[in-house]
Design a protein around this motif. Structure first.
Motif: not given
Length: 171
Positions: A43, A127, A131, A140, A143
């Protein structure tokens, strides 16, 4: 945890040392219906450098996703080639085909390293939304759920490389 880089010999547009040094990387092992899987989440933190925007970071992450041959989530996750080079009992590199650098993963832990070394598949999750580093496990998972539901996740399956495979690292 932030990634680090290891220099290799060619170039891929958009995959920069700055991007690879700033990504947030998490690893874990999970029992799934298909058996044990090692996970690798890549991320990025919120935009924080001068001139950096959420859109510019997303474009870089999409470039990294393309370089890793990742795709939008599907029922069958496609194999993107063996890209993990294990370094001892808890270190690893993620190679990026055609890129000038490999992503050095933060300590992956002995269990992750052992399982991947024994042939356990690795699911790469990338992602597109920010984050924070050191995000707790529950956050997480939230997410990942949100990214999956909104199409903001790219995925691919990989495995450990044979250490004898050429990977183009600078010597």
């Amino acid at each position: 945890m932030n990634g680090a880089l290891a220099e290799t010999s060619s170039r891929v547009p958009g995959v920069t040392p700055g991007l690879l040094c700033s990504v947030v990387v998490s690893t874990w092992v999970e029992d799934t219906t298909a058996g044990p899987v090692a996970f690798l989440l890549i991320g990025h933190p919120p935009a924080r450098r001068q001139g950096e925007t959420a859109e510019s970071v997303e474009q870089q992450m999409l470039g990294l996703s393309a370089a890793l041959d990742l795709a939008e989530p599907a029922e069958n996750i496609r194999h993107v080639g063996n890209r993990v080079l294990l370094l001892g009992s808890s270190g690893a590199l993620l190679t990026i085909a055609g890129a000038p650098y490999s992503l050095r993963l933060p300590s992956v832990g002995a269990e992750w390293s052992r399982m991947v070394g024994e042939g356990c598949p690795v699911c790469i999750l990338l992602g597109l939304d920010p984050i924070s580093p050191h995000t707790p496990e529950r956050a997480t998972q939230e997410y990942l759920g949100a990214a999956l539901a909104t199409g903001r996740l790219r995925m691919g399956a990989t495995a450990a490389m044979d250490a004898r495979e050429p990977m183009g690292l600078a010597r």
